[in-house]
Design an enzyme around this catalytic site. Structure first.
Site, mmCIF file in Angstrom:
data_model
loop_
_atom_site.group_PDB
_atom_site.id
_atom_site.type_symbol
_atom_site.label_atom_id
_atom_site.label_comp_id
_atom_site.label_asym_id
_atom_site.label_seq_id
_atom_site.Cartn_x
_atom_site.Cartn_y
_atom_site.Cartn_z
ATOM 1 N N ARG A 9 -2.170 -15.903 5.996
ATOM 2 C CA ARG A 9 -3.612 -15.978 5.727
ATOM 3 C C ARG A 9 -4.410 -15.217 6.773
ATOM 4 O O ARG A 9 -5.408 -14.567 6.459
ATOM 5 C CB ARG A 9 -4.049 -17.451 5.692
ATOM 6 N N ASP B 148 8.361 -28.287 1.933
ATOM 7 C CA ASP B 148 9.350 -27.314 2.421
ATOM 8 C C ASP B 148 10.461 -27.963 3.245
ATOM 9 O O ASP B 148 11.415 -27.292 3.639
ATOM 10 C CB ASP B 148 8.653 -26.237 3.262
ATOM 11 N N ARG C 72 15.450 -21.640 3.916
ATOM 12 C CA ARG C 72 15.472 -23.064 4.274
ATOM 13 C C ARG C 72 16.795 -23.726 3.870
ATOM 14 O O ARG C 72 17.265 -24.646 4.537
ATOM 15 C CB ARG C 72 14.274 -23.786 3.660
HETATM 16 C C1 S3P Z 1 2.722 -22.266 0.948
HETATM 17 C C2 S3P Z 1 2.583 -23.239 -0.002
HETATM 18 C C3 S3P Z 1 3.712 -24.000 -0.560
HETATM 19 C C4 S3P Z 1 4.961 -23.865 0.310
HETATM 20 C C5 S3P Z 1 5.211 -22.450 0.719
HETATM 21 C C6 S3P Z 1 4.027 -21.926 1.517
HETATM 22 C C7 S3P Z 1 1.515 -21.562 1.432
HETATM 23 O O1 S3P Z 1 4.003 -23.495 -1.853
HETATM 24 O O2 S3P Z 1 6.070 -24.377 -0.386
HETATM 25 O O3 S3P Z 1 6.367 -22.373 1.505
HETATM 26 O O4 S3P Z 1 1.576 -20.901 2.487
HETATM 27 O O5 S3P Z 1 0.485 -21.673 0.760
HETATM 28 P P1 S3P Z 1 3.189 -24.021 -3.152
HETATM 29 O O6 S3P Z 1 1.793 -23.627 -3.013
HETATM 30 O O7 S3P Z 1 3.857 -23.334 -4.308
HETATM 31 O O8 S3P Z 1 3.387 -25.505 -3.181
#
Ligand code: S3P
Length: 454
Positions: free
Chosen positions: A40, A335, A408
């Site tokens: 981000r 995760d 993971r």
């Molecule tokens: C993430 C959101 C999650 C997570 C991924 C990272 C993110 O996925 O599992 O490893 O950085 O927004 P989802 O939005 O599909 O739940």
């Protein structure tokens, strides 16, 4: 950039050998920067006004894909300082309308966050773009972002709801959208598109998905607020509208720390400290679950960095008992379930995970492939459509196992290997560098014995 990406490609073929741990793990370590925040930070810095400075940015396979994509969109990124697992970046933001048309499709590699968030960012641009990725990423569901973005006016073409996504210029408008699944990637894609929309954007989340996008956008001056399960973003469009540049130190990734915490919990007499780990409540599910299983995690030195709470975590070996996990905590630990399964295999009783069908559409199907590989190590695991049950404690045996290209899964198997009898060989383990560069070095520092085999 090219040389680093190529190196990650080579790692994808590596095999990791893990020796059983005869000595306790001990010592103090840090973990690399948070992956979600690193993605981000670079995207938002690109559309901010002026120079952003980001310290402890995560240079992993996934985030490097985002960095390369942002550079292809005409943004200058300078690496001021680098170590194996932390880079300091200076990013020349070009404002909301400063991105340029890329000359080829943007390669998101294995990174769902890169592709889904960029789709939101690019949907309202005045130029076309194509988002693509690895064979693994091309299999993952994209309708979950395509649908709401189309409702906002986006022109996105995709075959069977999968990448590659072909995005053409469109005029975006705000929406009221109730997400069918609690996903931070979906809400972030909508909010990023909302920066370019006329009218307000309202997103409803059925569960508390990670909130880094909201925090960062608010810190940069966006008019965003959360009320209960609704997030509202007011339009930024206007003559003097802009996002202010970032000056940010990325906190340590709790999702990476999770592997070390579970390792210390299951290797007898271990005691470790992991410093500077994010304590964001929307990511905190694993700590809460492990505490109910009898783990004692001592939290100290709480402090704020970049608007996020971080702390040092001390943890040691404990006799664990089983837990039933389901409901709203699941999204806050989504995760962490591959490594939680390893902890559950060492806990007394039957541990059950429900409401976690999302695990089936992560990098791989993290229910069936995890179950298959853990069974090879002696774990008694029963699969459900939305989770699994594990009976413990089990004496683990070393085995030949496969990560299936999922970082993971690879790391969870390595942690299981530490507590096993006999060596464990993990093929296709180079993908660990998708999120945790320095995983082997960090565990070695704690006294573990792991080595790459080429
Ligand atoms: C993430 C959101 C999650 C997570 C991924 C990272 C993110 O996925 O599992 O490893 O950085 O927004 P989802 O939005 O599909 O739940």
């Amino acid at each position: 950039m090219a040389s680093i990406l190529n190196k990650a490609d080579n790692w994808a073929m590596s095999t990791l050998l893990v020796h059983p741990q005869s000595e306790p793990l001990s010592g103090t370590v840090t973990v690399p920067g948070d992956k979600s925040i690193s993605h981000r930070a670079i995207m938002l810095a690109a559309i901010a006004e002026g120079k952003s400075r980001i310290r402890d940015w995560l240079p992993a396979g996934d985030t490097l894909a985002t960095l390369a994509a942002i550079q292809s969109l005409g943004i200058e990124v300078n690496v001021i300082n680098k170590t194996l697992a932390a880079w300091e970046l200076a990013i020349e933001g070009r404002g909301l309308f400063g991105l340029r048309q890329p000359t080829s499709s943007l390669d998101c590699r294995n990174a769902g966050t890169c592709l889904r968030l960029l789709a939101g960012l690019l949907a309202g641009q005045s130029f076309p773009s194509i988002l693509d990725g690895s064979r693994q990423l091309r299999k993952r569901p994209m309708r979950r972002i395509i649908e709401p973005l189309r409702q906002m006016g986006a022109n996105i073409e995709a075959s069977d709801g999968r990448a590659p996504l072909k995005i053409r210029p469109a005029t975006m408008r705000g929406i009221h959208y109730e997400m069918p699944v609690a996903s931070a990637q979906v809400k972030s894609a909508i909010l990023l598109a909302g920066l370019y929309a006329q009218g307000e954007t309202h997103v409803h989340q059925p569960g508390p998905a990670r909130d880094h996008t909201e925090r960062m956008l608010s810190a940069m001056g966006a008019n965003l607020f959360t009320e209960g399960s609704w997030i509202t973003l007011k339009p930024l469009l206007g003559e003097s509208s802009s996002l202010t540049a970032l000056d940010l130190t990325v906190p340590g990734d709790l999702s990476s720390a999770a592997f070390l915490l579970v390792a210390a919990m299951i290797v007898p007499h271990s005691n470790i400290i992991v410093q500077g780990v994010s304590q964001n409540q929307t990511r905190h599910g694993l700590g809460e679950i492990l505490s109910t299983m009898g783990a004692h995690i001592e939290v100290s030195q709480e402090r704020l960095t970049g608007g996020e709470l971080v702390a040092d975590l001390a943890i040691g070996f404990d006799e664990l008992h089983s837990a039933n996990v389901g409901g709203r905590v699941v999204v806050r630990a989504i995760d962490e379930f591959p490594v939680w399964a390893v902890a559950a295999s060492q806990a007394a009783g039957v541990s059950e995970l429900r409401d976690a069908a999302e695990l089936r559409v992560k990098e791989v199907d993290r229910i069936s492939l995890l179950a298959g590989e853990l069974r090879k190590m002696g774990v008694q695991i029963e699969e459900y459509a939305d989770g699994f049950a594990i009976s413990g404690p089990t004496r683990l045996n070393g085995a030949f196992v496969d990560s299936y290209g999922d970082h993971r899964l690879g790391m969870a198997l390595a942690i299981a290997g530490l507590a096993a009898t006999g060596p464990t060989t993990i093929t296709d383990a180079g993908c660990i560098a998708d999120s945790f560069p320095g995983f082997v070095e960090t565990l070695s520092h704690l006294g573990a014995r792991l080595e790459w085999q080429t």
